[in-house]
Structure formats: C-alpha cells, structure tokens
Design a protein around this motif. Structure first.
Motif, PDB file in Angstrom:
ATOM      1  N   TRP A   1    -120.129  37.380  57.089  1.00  0.00           N
ATOM      2  CA  TRP A   1    -120.056  36.126  57.848  1.00  0.00           C
ATOM      3  C   TRP A   1    -119.029  35.184  57.251  1.00  0.00           C
ATOM      4  CZ3 TRP A   1    -121.903  37.376  62.131  1.00  0.00           C
ATOM      5  CH2 TRP A   1    -123.072  38.149  62.248  1.00  0.00           C
ATOM      6  N   ALA A   2    -118.942  35.159  55.928  1.00  0.00           N
ATOM      7  CA  ALA A   2    -117.932  34.314  55.276  1.00  0.00           C
ATOM      8  C   ALA A   2    -116.529  34.796  55.635  1.00  0.00           C
ATOM      9  CB  ALA A   2    -118.132  34.327  53.762  1.00  0.00           C
ATOM     10  N   LYS A   3    -116.338  36.119  55.653  1.00  0.00           N
ATOM     11  CA  LYS A   3    -115.020  36.663  56.006  1.00  0.00           C
ATOM     12  C   LYS A   3    -114.684  36.353  57.463  1.00  0.00           C
ATOM     13  CE  LYS A   3    -112.153  40.816  56.120  1.00  0.00           C
ATOM     14  NZ  LYS A   3    -112.074  42.286  55.946  1.00  0.00           N
ATOM     15  N   ALA A   4    -115.656  36.491  58.340  1.00  0.00           N
ATOM     16  CA  ALA A   4    -115.423  36.205  59.758  1.00  0.00           C
ATOM     17  C   ALA A   4    -115.033  34.739  59.952  1.00  0.00           C
ATOM     18  CB  ALA A   4    -116.673  36.540  60.572  1.00  0.00           C
ATOM     19  N   ALA A   5    -115.736  33.837  59.251  1.00  0.00           N
ATOM     20  CA  ALA A   5    -115.426  32.408  59.358  1.00  0.00           C
ATOM     21  C   ALA A   5    -114.035  32.119  58.791  1.00  0.00           C
ATOM     22  CB  ALA A   5    -116.486  31.596  58.620  1.00  0.00           C
ATOM     23  N   ALA A   6    -113.712  32.748  57.662  1.00  0.00           N
ATOM     24  CA  ALA A   6    -112.405  32.544  57.039  1.00  0.00           C
ATOM     25  C   ALA A   6    -111.290  33.022  57.963  1.00  0.00           C
ATOM     26  CB  ALA A   6    -112.342  33.282  55.712  1.00  0.00           C
ATOM     27  N   PHE A   7    -111.506  34.150  58.619  1.00  0.00           N
ATOM     28  CA  PHE A   7    -110.495  34.693  59.529  1.00  0.00           C
ATOM     29  C   PHE A   7    -110.319  33.780  60.739  1.00  0.00           C
ATOM     30  CE2 PHE A   7    -108.481  37.686  62.419  1.00  0.00           C
ATOM     31  CZ  PHE A   7    -107.600  38.339  61.561  1.00  0.00           C
ATOM     32  N   ALA A   8    -111.427  33.219  61.233  1.00  0.00           N
ATOM     33  CA  ALA A   8    -111.358  32.296  62.370  1.00  0.00           C
ATOM     34  C   ALA A   8    -110.568  31.043  62.011  1.00  0.00           C
ATOM     35  CB  ALA A   8    -112.768  31.923  62.825  1.00  0.00           C
ATOM     36  N   VAL A   9    -110.790  30.550  60.793  1.00  0.00           N
ATOM     37  CA  VAL A   9    -110.070  29.368  60.318  1.00  0.00           C
ATOM     38  C   VAL A   9    -108.581  29.664  60.181  1.00  0.00           C
ATOM     39  CG1 VAL A   9    -109.693  27.961  58.242  1.00  0.00           C
ATOM     40  CG2 VAL A   9    -111.991  28.195  59.204  1.00  0.00           C
ATOM     41  N   ALA A  10    -108.259  30.843  59.649  1.00  0.00           N
ATOM     42  CA  ALA A  10    -106.850  31.210  59.489  1.00  0.00           C
ATOM     43  C   ALA A  10    -106.164  31.380  60.834  1.00  0.00           C
ATOM     44  CB  ALA A  10    -106.743  32.503  58.674  1.00  0.00           C
ATOM     45  N   ASP A  11    -106.929  31.822  61.845  1.00  0.00           N
ATOM     46  CA  ASP A  11    -106.371  32.042  63.175  1.00  0.00           C
ATOM     47  C   ASP A  11    -106.113  30.727  63.903  1.00  0.00           C
ATOM     48  OD1 ASP A  11    -105.590  33.749  65.377  1.00  0.00           O
ATOM     49  OD2 ASP A  11    -107.476  33.174  66.346  1.00  0.00           O
ATOM     50  N   LYS A  12    -107.039  29.766  63.753  1.00  0.00           N
ATOM     51  CA  LYS A  12    -106.885  28.466  64.413  1.00  0.00           C
ATOM     52  C   LYS A  12    -107.240  27.349  63.438  1.00  0.00           C
ATOM     53  CE  LYS A  12    -107.794  30.110  69.115  1.00  0.00           C
ATOM     54  NZ  LYS A  12    -108.644  29.963  70.326  1.00  0.00           N
ATOM     55  N   PRO A  13    -106.373  27.093  62.456  1.00  0.00           N
ATOM     56  CA  PRO A  13    -106.682  26.070  61.454  1.00  0.00           C
ATOM     57  C   PRO A  13    -106.849  24.688  62.082  1.00  0.00           C
ATOM     58  CG  PRO A  13    -104.390  26.805  61.295  1.00  0.00           C
ATOM     59  CD  PRO A  13    -105.065  27.723  62.231  1.00  0.00           C
ATOM     60  N   GLY A  14    -107.910  24.004  61.657  1.00  0.00           N
ATOM     61  CA  GLY A  14    -108.164  22.654  62.137  1.00  0.00           C
ATOM     62  C   GLY A  14    -108.949  22.601  63.427  1.00  0.00           C
ATOM     63  N   ASP A  15    -109.059  23.728  64.146  1.00  0.00           N
ATOM     64  CA  ASP A  15    -109.744  23.736  65.440  1.00  0.00           C
ATOM     65  C   ASP A  15    -111.211  24.117  65.325  1.00  0.00           C
ATOM     66  OD1 ASP A  15    -107.410  23.023  66.636  1.00  0.00           O
ATOM     67  OD2 ASP A  15    -106.954  25.000  67.480  1.00  0.00           O
ATOM     68  N   VAL A  16    -111.532  25.025  64.384  1.00  0.00           N
ATOM     69  CA  VAL A  16    -112.926  25.466  64.236  1.00  0.00           C
ATOM     70  C   VAL A  16    -113.333  25.358  62.769  1.00  0.00           C
ATOM     71  CG1 VAL A  16    -112.873  27.039  66.190  1.00  0.00           C
ATOM     72  CG2 VAL A  16    -112.171  27.863  63.951  1.00  0.00           C
ATOM     73  N   TYR A  17    -114.611  25.084  62.555  1.00  0.00           N
ATOM     74  CA  TYR A  17    -115.183  25.093  61.207  1.00  0.00           C
ATOM     75  C   TYR A  17    -114.375  24.221  60.236  1.00  0.00           C
ATOM     76  CZ  TYR A  17    -117.017  29.394  63.309  1.00  0.00           C
ATOM     77  OH  TYR A  17    -117.578  30.318  64.165  1.00  0.00           O
ATOM     78  N   ASN A  18    -114.333  22.928  60.504  1.00  0.00           N
ATOM     79  CA  ASN A  18    -113.575  22.035  59.630  1.00  0.00           C
ATOM     80  C   ASN A  18    -114.458  20.897  59.130  1.00  0.00           C
ATOM     81  OD1 ASN A  18    -111.342  21.154  58.240  1.00  0.00           O
ATOM     82  ND2 ASN A  18    -110.435  20.088  59.972  1.00  0.00           N
ATOM     83  N   PRO A  19    -114.850  20.920  57.839  1.00  0.00           N
ATOM     84  CA  PRO A  19    -114.387  21.864  56.816  1.00  0.00           C
ATOM     85  C   PRO A  19    -115.194  23.172  56.853  1.00  0.00           C
ATOM     86  CG  PRO A  19    -115.886  20.316  55.805  1.00  0.00           C
ATOM     87  CD  PRO A  19    -115.717  19.871  57.241  1.00  0.00           C
ATOM     88  N   LEU A  20    -114.596  24.213  56.292  1.00  0.00           N
ATOM     89  CA  LEU A  20    -115.325  25.449  56.016  1.00  0.00           C
ATOM     90  C   LEU A  20    -115.783  25.383  54.569  1.00  0.00           C
ATOM     91  CD1 LEU A  20    -116.297  28.327  56.629  1.00  0.00           C
ATOM     92  CD2 LEU A  20    -114.014  29.146  55.981  1.00  0.00           C
ATOM     93  N   PHE A  21    -117.101  25.493  54.374  1.00  0.00           N
ATOM     94  CA  PHE A  21    -117.684  25.387  53.032  1.00  0.00           C
ATOM     95  C   PHE A  21    -118.309  26.740  52.683  1.00  0.00           C
ATOM     96  CE2 PHE A  21    -120.595  24.359  49.685  1.00  0.00           C
ATOM     97  CZ  PHE A  21    -120.100  23.220  49.058  1.00  0.00           C
ATOM     98  N   ILE A  22    -117.744  27.415  51.690  1.00  0.00           N
ATOM     99  CA  ILE A  22    -118.234  28.737  51.269  1.00  0.00           C
ATOM    100  C   ILE A  22    -118.894  28.596  49.905  1.00  0.00           C
ATOM    101  CG2 ILE A  22    -117.607  31.130  50.791  1.00  0.00           C
ATOM    102  CD1 ILE A  22    -115.064  30.674  52.448  1.00  0.00           C
ATOM    103  N   TYR A  23    -120.123  29.058  49.775  1.00  0.00           N
ATOM    104  CA  TYR A  23    -120.795  28.952  48.486  1.00  0.00           C
ATOM    105  C   TYR A  23    -121.352  30.301  48.049  1.00  0.00           C
ATOM    106  CZ  TYR A  23    -125.392  28.946  50.813  1.00  0.00           C
ATOM    107  OH  TYR A  23    -126.510  29.281  51.535  1.00  0.00           O
ATOM    108  N   GLY A  24    -121.524  30.443  46.745  1.00  0.00           N
ATOM    109  CA  GLY A  24    -122.067  31.685  46.176  1.00  0.00           C
ATOM    110  C   GLY A  24    -121.790  31.727  44.690  1.00  0.00           C
ATOM    111  N   GLY A  25    -122.363  32.693  44.025  1.00  0.00           N
ATOM    112  CA  GLY A  25    -122.211  32.812  42.583  1.00  0.00           C
ATOM    113  C   GLY A  25    -120.806  33.180  42.162  1.00  0.00           C
ATOM    114  N   SER A  26    -120.588  33.155  40.866  1.00  0.00           N
ATOM    115  CA  SER A  26    -119.280  33.461  40.308  1.00  0.00           C
ATOM    116  C   SER A  26    -118.932  34.934  40.507  1.00  0.00           C
ATOM    117  CB  SER A  26    -119.277  33.123  38.810  1.00  0.00           C
ATOM    118  OG  SER A  26    -118.063  33.500  38.206  1.00  0.00           O
ATOM    119  N   GLY A  27    -117.653  35.184  40.798  1.00  0.00           N
ATOM    120  CA  GLY A  27    -117.171  36.559  40.873  1.00  0.00           C
ATOM    121  C   GLY A  27    -117.512  37.307  42.146  1.00  0.00           C
TER     122      GLY A  27
END
Length: 452
Positions: free
Chosen positions: A131-157
């Motif tokens: 889901w994080a990858k899908a959201a990241a790809f959507a943001v890269a495809d249409k920056p500023g139009d969807v998911y702004n800001p995109l907040f990704i969280y998780g442990g180190s590494g």
C-alpha cells in the motif's frame, strides 16, 4: 546502540585486530597515531600521520572489513587523509563561499540529494509495503494532486527512504525541470540553525519554499525543537498552498509524535497516512534473490531460504546478513555458498540482533502456537503424543528457547515436567528443519509475527 557508539566500537575493534596481527613496532608507528574522522555512506575516513603512511594502511583492508562486519554487519570501505591534507582541506573550505550563497543547479544530485539507485523498479513489493508503494507511485504520477502530504511510517530499515528517493527520481524522469529535494529532518534542522546564525534566513526560505517536491525523512527528529517546528510549519503551509507535493516519513504515526506541536500533527494527517511493516518470508526471499544476483558467488535456493528464515526483522538487517554470509564464503574461498557457511556467518550476528520481547511469556507462546495449529493449550503441554500435537509442541519448545532463552529443564517443567533431553531433541529437530523446510520456516515466521 547509537551511531556514535557504533563508530567508537568500530575504531576500537580495528585497533584490537591490528594489535593481534601487526608487529608492535608497526602498530606504534602506523596504527596508534591514526584517527577515525567519520563514517558516512559506509566509508570510513581515517586520518593518518603522513602521506607515506597511506601505503601501509591500504595493505590493512582486512582489518576494516572484519571490524565493519562485526559492528555494522556490512562491509566498510575506507578513505585515507594525511594530517597535511586535512589542514589543506580546512583552509580551502574556509575560503569557499557558503553553500547558501552559491546554490547548485536544481536537478543535480548536490541539490536534490537523491540516490539514483533507489527507484521503483528495484523496490521489492510484499504484503508489508504494497500500500505504501502504491501510494508513492500515485504521488509520483500526479504530484500535488493526490495524497498531499503522503505520510509513511514504520520501523528502521524497512524501505521508507528507498520509496522517497524513488518518488523523487520518477518525478525528475517525467519532468527534469521539477524542483525536487530530499532531506533528512536532521539536515533541515542544521540548515535552519546555520541560516539563523549567519543571518541567511531569506536564502533558506528561498531554498525550501520554492520547491515543487519536498521529501522529508525522519520527521520525528523535530520533536522538542520549537524554532524548527515553527519554521517548518510556515514552510509546509507555503508549499501546500502552492500545490507542491510533500512526502514525510517517521518511525510512528503522526498522533504518536511526542513533543510535536498539534498544528503540525494535524497537517501531517491531511493527506494519506500509510505504514510499512517487516517483510514476510516471501518478500525476504525475493529480496535475497535479487541481491544475490549481483554477487559473483552462487547462492542455492536452500541457502537463501535458510537466511530468510533466520532474519525476519527488516530489509537492512537482511541485506547485512547476506553481505556477512558472502564475506565468510569469500574468506573460506568458496564459490557456492552452502547452508553450513550461512549458519556459521549468522551465528554471532543473530545473538547480537536478538532483542527480548518485554511482554512475551511462556504462556503466551504456548497459547499462540496452540491456536495457530488448532489444538488446545492443554493438549500442547499434556501427555498426548500424536503427530498433530507433538509437532506443535516441538515448535513451542523451540520458540521458547529462542525467544526467552530459558534453560532446558525450565522449559521441560512448562510442558508437564518433561525431561530436558526431550526439549533438547525438539530444539534440534526444529533447528534442522529451519535450514531447508520452507513450510516450517513460514510457520515459525507467522507465529513470531503474532508477538510483535
């Protein structure tokens, strides 16, 4: 262990290895006066007494590699500077204009700080990150139009930083004129402090508030830094109002960021919040297969399967484990890496990585194992011995030994007073199956995830 402590431990280990392997006269002349300046991007910068000392140090590559694997679980390269060269470098930097005075071209790595190696194509997708990858790809495809800001969280590494770089690189591929910048929260803080100290806030604001894409890593670093929080609040508002894309990462959800202003926490939640969790067995296998393809050694499937079954915490430690196995294999002059070599390489690594789970108990392990195999806890610890009960019992004994480090007699007592030799046999059986039985590896992996 903090990074500073790791650096200190690394340098101490280098000197210990040198004392064991180098004549005392050479140690006193070449090694003792040397200093560790920094470790950045897995490259140790070492200051040596004179330029001719470099030749001696270049012959000691094994010291650096061994210490690197022992402390960081990955190879460390090194760069050598003589004391004379350090003095020249300091003098040169003092005469150079400040970085805010002469900003680099916008699409250069110096400005964007993007790593071109981190792209979507080599980001291994699994259940924990899809889901994080899908959201990241959507943001890269249409920056500023969807998911702004995109907040990704998780442990180190777990791959948060890889995704951020992938977003930036994808956007620049589609639009090379975009103003993209990746920056860690710590660097943002340092830039702000330096700009304030030098009276260059106008240039700071010009750098950060005119971006099209801001990729800010490890935002939890802003905690307890009121001045920086206020500046980023204004930067965030300016960028968001302009329709610029903002991507943030953290080790926890916005609502759990302690000592962060509520107005920032609210804004962090405006877009989409998504998490990345530890990779499952299939994802770990895919990562290992991809990484091993670039090695000049042959890694049979059963060896990769063994490594995937042993390291289940995060991607960084998994890659470090593969590097360590490769290092041991090369040291032993092997071209085909077998399970015994992998086991030898990971033995000390696993003991260093093992972290006790504070809330885990014998009872909880027994209950979860029983539930997983659809039997009762009473049968698991009782005298019944059919295969559908005996095997889960061995799994439970194995996990208690591995995760709680209880003695064999103590574990036996938790299973109806069984003899310690029974526990020893169970642990040995499952340990052997963990080397090459994919079904057992998946079962153990799935059960361990219930405790996280």
């Amino acid at each position: 262990m903090t990074l500073q402590k790791e650096k200190k431990e690394f340098w101490t280990r280098v000197k210990e290895l040198a004392k064991k392997n180098i004549k005392p006269q050479s140690y006193d002349f070449f090694i003792e006066p040397a200093q560790l300046l920094e470790i950045e991007n897995d490259i140790a910068t070492i200051i040596v007494g004179a330029k001719f000392h470099k030749d001696f140090w270049r012959s000691q590559e094994g010291l650096i590699s061994t210490a690197g694997f022992e402390v960081f679980d990955r190879p460390i390269r090194f760069n050598l500077l003589s004391e004379e060269e350090v003095s020249e470098k300091i003098e040169q930097e003092m005469n150079e204009p400040d970085s805010l005075d002469e900003a680099p071209a916008l699409a250069t790595p110096e400005f964007t700080r993007l790593n071109p190696k981190y792209v979507f194509d080599n980001y291994i997708q699994g259940e924990g990150n899809k889901w994080a990858k899908a959201a990241a790809f959507a943001v890269a495809d249409k920056p500023g139009d969807v998911y702004n800001p995109l907040f990704i969280y998780g442990g180190s590494g777990l791959g948060k930083t890889h995704l951020m770089h992938a977003i930036g690189n994808e956007i620049l591929k589609d639009n090379p004129h975009s103003k993209v910048k990746y920056v860690s929260a710590e660097t943002f803080v340092n830039d702000y402090v330096n700009a304030t100290r030098k009276g260059q806030m106008a240039k700071f604001e010009e750098t950060y508030r005119n971006l099209d894409i801001l990729l800010l890593d490890d935002v939890q670093f802003f905690s307890d830094k009121e001045g920086t929080q206020n500046e980023f609040f204004n930067t965030f508002n300016t960028l968001h109002d302009r329709g610029a894309q903002i991507v943030l990462t953290s080790d926890r959800i916005p609502q759990e960021l302690n000592k962060l202003e509520e107005r920032l926490v609210t804004r962090f939640s405006w877009g989409l919040t998504t998490d990345i969790t530890a990779p499952d067995y299939e994802t770990r296998m895919a990562i290992l297969q991809t990484k091993s393809e670039s090695s000049n050694l042959e890694f049979p499937q059963e060896t990769l399967s063994y490594i995937a079954g042993q390291i289940d915490s995060n991607v960084r430690e998994l890659e470090g484990a593969l590097n360590r196995v490769e290092f041991v294999a090369k040291t032993n002059n092997q071209t085909i890496v077998n399970i015994d070599t992998a086991s030898e390489a990971l033995r000390s690594l696993k003991s260093n990585m093992q972290q006790p789970l504070s809330n885990l108990t014998v009872k909880k392990i027994q209950d979860e194992v029983a539930k997983y195999y659809h039997i009762s806890t009473a049968d698991l610890v009782g005298p019944k011995r059919p295969k559908e009960i005996a095997f889960p019992r061995q799994i439970a004994m194995y996990l208690i030994r591995e995760l709680l480090a209880l003695s064999l007699p103590a574990i036996g007592n938790e299973f109806g007073g069984r003899d310690h030799t029974t526990v020893m046999y169970a642990h040995k059986q499952i340990s052997e199956k963990m080397k090459n039985d994919i079904d057992v590896q998946k079962d153990v992996d799935a059960i361990k995830r219930l405790f996280q």
